[in-house]
Design a protein around this motif. Structure first.
Motif, PDB file in Angstrom:
ATOM      1  N   THR A 141       0.829  -1.208   0.000  1.00 11.70           N
ATOM      2  CA  THR A 141       0.000   0.000   0.000  1.00 11.70           C
ATOM      3  C   THR A 141       0.863   1.257   0.000  1.00 11.70           C
ATOM      4  O   THR A 141       0.581   2.224  -0.724  1.00 11.70           O
ATOM      5  CB  THR A 141      -0.928   0.011   1.224  1.00 11.70           C
ATOM      6  OG1 THR A 141      -1.724  -1.187   1.236  1.00 11.70           O
ATOM      7  CG2 THR A 141      -1.846   1.227   1.201  1.00 11.70           C
ATOM      8  N   CYS A 142       1.926   1.246   0.796  1.00 11.05           N
ATOM      9  CA  CYS A 142       2.860   2.379   0.829  1.00 11.05           C
ATOM     10  C   CYS A 142       3.552   2.557  -0.513  1.00 11.05           C
ATOM     11  O   CYS A 142       3.829   3.695  -0.938  1.00 11.05           O
ATOM     12  CB  CYS A 142       3.902   2.179   1.929  1.00 11.05           C
ATOM     13  SG  CYS A 142       3.244   2.314   3.597  1.00 11.05           S
ATOM     14  N   LEU A 143       3.826   1.442  -1.203  1.00 16.34           N
ATOM     15  CA  LEU A 143       4.440   1.522  -2.532  1.00 16.34           C
ATOM     16  C   LEU A 143       3.511   2.253  -3.504  1.00 16.34           C
ATOM     17  O   LEU A 143       3.941   3.164  -4.222  1.00 16.34           O
ATOM     18  CB  LEU A 143       4.749   0.113  -3.045  1.00 16.34           C
ATOM     19  CG  LEU A 143       5.179   0.024  -4.520  1.00 16.34           C
ATOM     20  CD1 LEU A 143       6.511   0.733  -4.730  1.00 16.34           C
ATOM     21  CD2 LEU A 143       5.263  -1.435  -4.965  1.00 16.34           C
ATOM     22  N   ILE A 144       2.244   1.843  -3.519  1.00 10.16           N
ATOM     23  CA  ILE A 144       1.269   2.484  -4.416  1.00 10.16           C
ATOM     24  C   ILE A 144       1.116   3.964  -4.068  1.00 10.16           C
ATOM     25  O   ILE A 144       1.060   4.832  -4.952  1.00 10.16           O
ATOM     26  CB  ILE A 144      -0.086   1.759  -4.327  1.00 10.16           C
ATOM     27  CG1 ILE A 144       0.058   0.311  -4.820  1.00 10.16           C
ATOM     28  CG2 ILE A 144      -1.151   2.490  -5.145  1.00 10.16           C
ATOM     29  CD1 ILE A 144      -1.179  -0.531  -4.626  1.00 10.16           C
ATOM     30  N   PHE A 145       1.067   4.260  -2.777  1.00 13.12           N
ATOM     31  CA  PHE A 145       0.936   5.636  -2.323  1.00 13.12           C
ATOM     32  C   PHE A 145       2.156   6.466  -2.737  1.00 13.12           C
ATOM     33  O   PHE A 145       2.021   7.623  -3.180  1.00 13.12           O
ATOM     34  CB  PHE A 145       0.780   5.662  -0.804  1.00 13.12           C
ATOM     35  CG  PHE A 145       0.493   7.025  -0.237  1.00 13.12           C
ATOM     36  CD1 PHE A 145      -0.697   7.674  -0.523  1.00 13.12           C
ATOM     37  CD2 PHE A 145       1.420   7.653   0.569  1.00 13.12           C
ATOM     38  CE1 PHE A 145      -0.962   8.933  -0.010  1.00 13.12           C
ATOM     39  CE2 PHE A 145       1.176   8.911   1.091  1.00 13.12           C
ATOM     40  CZ  PHE A 145      -0.021   9.558   0.798  1.00 13.12           C
ATOM     41  N   SER A 146       3.351   5.878  -2.647  1.00 16.74           N
ATOM     42  CA  SER A 146       4.575   6.586  -3.043  1.00 16.74           C
ATOM     43  C   SER A 146       4.588   6.864  -4.537  1.00 16.74           C
ATOM     44  O   SER A 146       4.994   7.950  -4.981  1.00 16.74           O
ATOM     45  CB  SER A 146       5.810   5.762  -2.662  1.00 16.74           C
ATOM     46  OG  SER A 146       5.872   5.544  -1.263  1.00 16.74           O
ATOM     47  N   ILE A 147       4.147   5.891  -5.322  1.00 20.25           N
ATOM     48  CA  ILE A 147       4.092   6.078  -6.779  1.00 20.25           C
ATOM     49  C   ILE A 147       3.125   7.198  -7.144  1.00 20.25           C
ATOM     50  O   ILE A 147       3.410   8.031  -8.023  1.00 20.25           O
ATOM     51  CB  ILE A 147       3.697   4.758  -7.472  1.00 20.25           C
ATOM     52  CG1 ILE A 147       4.841   3.741  -7.356  1.00 20.25           C
ATOM     53  CG2 ILE A 147       3.348   4.994  -8.937  1.00 20.25           C
ATOM     54  CD1 ILE A 147       4.516   2.386  -7.921  1.00 20.25           C
ATOM     55  N   LEU A 148       1.983   7.243  -6.465  1.00 20.44           N
ATOM     56  CA  LEU A 148       1.010   8.309  -6.734  1.00 20.44           C
ATOM     57  C   LEU A 148       1.583   9.677  -6.383  1.00 20.44           C
ATOM     58  O   LEU A 148       1.375  10.655  -7.117  1.00 20.44           O
ATOM     59  CB  LEU A 148      -0.277   8.050  -5.938  1.00 20.44           C
ATOM     60  CG  LEU A 148      -1.141   6.876  -6.406  1.00 20.44           C
ATOM     61  CD1 LEU A 148      -2.318   6.680  -5.462  1.00 20.44           C
ATOM     62  CD2 LEU A 148      -1.635   7.110  -7.828  1.00 20.44           C
ATOM     63  N   ILE A 149       2.305   9.753  -5.262  1.00 23.25           N
ATOM     64  CA  ILE A 149       2.893  11.033  -4.855  1.00 23.25           C
ATOM     65  C   ILE A 149       3.948  11.485  -5.860  1.00 23.25           C
ATOM     66  O   ILE A 149       3.974  12.649  -6.280  1.00 23.25           O
ATOM     67  CB  ILE A 149       3.518  10.919  -3.456  1.00 23.25           C
ATOM     68  CG1 ILE A 149       2.420  10.743  -2.393  1.00 23.25           C
ATOM     69  CG2 ILE A 149       4.344  12.160  -3.128  1.00 23.25           C
ATOM     70  CD1 ILE A 149       2.949  10.573  -0.991  1.00 23.25           C
ATOM     71  N   ILE A 150       4.826  10.558  -6.284  1.00 27.53           N
ATOM     72  CA  ILE A 150       5.893  10.915  -7.225  1.00 27.53           C
ATOM     73  C   ILE A 150       5.310  11.317  -8.579  1.00 27.53           C
ATOM     74  O   ILE A 150       5.792  12.258  -9.219  1.00 27.53           O
ATOM     75  CB  ILE A 150       6.873   9.743  -7.389  1.00 27.53           C
ATOM     76  CG1 ILE A 150       7.589   9.468  -6.058  1.00 27.53           C
ATOM     77  CG2 ILE A 150       7.905  10.026  -8.473  1.00 27.53           C
ATOM     78  CD1 ILE A 150       8.453   8.231  -6.077  1.00 27.53           C
ATOM     79  N   SER A 151       4.263  10.623  -9.008  1.00 27.41           N
ATOM     80  CA  SER A 151       3.676  10.914 -10.318  1.00 27.41           C
ATOM     81  C   SER A 151       2.982  12.271 -10.352  1.00 27.41           C
ATOM     82  O   SER A 151       2.932  12.932 -11.396  1.00 27.41           O
ATOM     83  CB  SER A 151       2.684   9.814 -10.716  1.00 27.41           C
ATOM     84  OG  SER A 151       1.630   9.734  -9.766  1.00 27.41           O
ATOM     85  N   THR A 152       2.446  12.706  -9.214  1.00 32.00           N
ATOM     86  CA  THR A 152       1.742  13.996  -9.171  1.00 32.00           C
ATOM     87  C   THR A 152       2.615  15.116  -8.609  1.00 32.00           C
ATOM     88  O   THR A 152       2.217  16.275  -8.667  1.00 32.00           O
ATOM     89  CB  THR A 152       0.469  13.880  -8.307  1.00 32.00           C
ATOM     90  OG1 THR A 152       0.815  13.397  -6.987  1.00 32.00           O
ATOM     91  CG2 THR A 152      -0.517  12.904  -8.938  1.00 32.00           C
ATOM     92  N   HIS A 153       3.786  14.776  -8.078  1.00 36.23           N
ATOM     93  CA  HIS A 153       4.664  15.786  -7.494  1.00 36.23           C
ATOM     94  C   HIS A 153       5.244  16.682  -8.582  1.00 36.23           C
ATOM     95  O   HIS A 153       5.784  16.199  -9.576  1.00 36.23           O
ATOM     96  CB  HIS A 153       5.795  15.108  -6.717  1.00 36.23           C
ATOM     97  CG  HIS A 153       6.700  16.057  -6.013  1.00 36.23           C
ATOM     98  ND1 HIS A 153       6.293  16.830  -4.962  1.00 36.23           N
ATOM     99  CD2 HIS A 153       8.006  16.369  -6.231  1.00 36.23           C
ATOM    100  CE1 HIS A 153       7.293  17.571  -4.530  1.00 36.23           C
ATOM    101  NE2 HIS A 153       8.348  17.316  -5.289  1.00 36.23           N
TER     102      HIS A 153
END
Length: 250
Positions: free
Chosen positions: A32-44
């Motif tokens: 779950t943290c992996l998916i959350f990190s990917i979402l943050i990096i993609s929108t950052h």
């Protein structure tokens, strides 16, 4: 005495890792943290990529490179950059804009500043390498929970072997349980390593996209503003001065 009590408390805490449900829950949380990190990096800093792409598209529309069209394009670039909340690009563009001048001899806008030196991934805050620390955390967390699970498993199996007595079958049964339990704990290490690999791949992908957006903008900008090194400008000035001296002498 106090240290012994602390060790007992810690071992009692580790007993929760004897349950497979806890191992599965931790693995699920890591994913779950992996998916959350990917979402943050993609929108950052997504607006920064949109800004660069908008600039490149605006420059791409310019079909001719006359001084009037070039002047209008530079004005449009200035307006677009100021419309975005992008401080690093604003500072870099202001510095570059102040160096642009029209060269009558070449009939083109020129600048003594190399745009590739001022508009960089680092200067525009587009580098995603800082997120590699997060990927390293996945490995560390996986290893920590794996060792905690191993300690809990060894503790449980140790008690089982002691209570098995001298019966060979009971000892073998306890050892087989130990191997099964221990092997299940390595799931966390595998999960952490997998999450780290996936996140690193996405970080590289995001960085390549940022570089592509920046390179596209610089490629278009290079067509309307010619980079002339200071040395060449000085040589042109010297030639002009010599011609003036010759004309004055004659």
């Amino acid at each position: 005495m106090v240290f012994g009590i602390l060790v007992e408390k810690f071992l009692s805490f580790l007993s929760i890792f004897q349950r497979s449900e806890i191992i599965g829950l931790i693995a699920f949380l890591m994913l779950t943290c992996l998916i959350f990190s990917i979402l943050i990096i993609s929108t950052h800093k997504l607006h920064q990529n949109i800004c660069l792409n908008t600039l490149a598209e605006n420059l791409h529309k310019q079909k001719t490179f006359s001084p009037t069209d070039t002047s209008q394009s530079i004005s449009n670039i200035n307006s677009i950059i100021k419309s975005y909340a992008y401080p690093t690009l604003n500072r870099a563009w202001s510095e570059f804009l102040s160096s642009i001048d029209f060269d009558q001899k070449r009939n083109q806008y020129v600048s003594p500043i190399d745009m590739h030196a001022i508009f960089t991934i680092e200067a525009l805050n587009l580098n995603t390498r800082k997120w590699e620390r997060v990927s390293s955390l996945f490995i560390s967390i996986g290893l920590i929970f794996t060792f905690m699970g191993l300690v809990a498993a060894l503790q449980q199996s140790g008690y089982a072997i002691l209570t098995a007595g001298d019966e060979t079958n009971d000892v073998k049964s306890s050892l087989s349980i130990l191997l099964v339990v221990v092997s299940s704990k390595f799931i966390l290490s595998i999960t952490g390593l997998t999450c780290s690999i996936i996140l690193n791949l996405f970080i590289d992908y995001k960085l390549q996209r940022n570089k592509k957006s920046l390179n596209l903008f610089l490629q278009k900008l290079n067509k309307i503003v010619l980079y002339i090194p200071v040395e060449m400008l000085l040589m042109d000035i010297r030639k002009s001065l010599r011609q003036i001296e010759i004309v004055a002498g004659s």
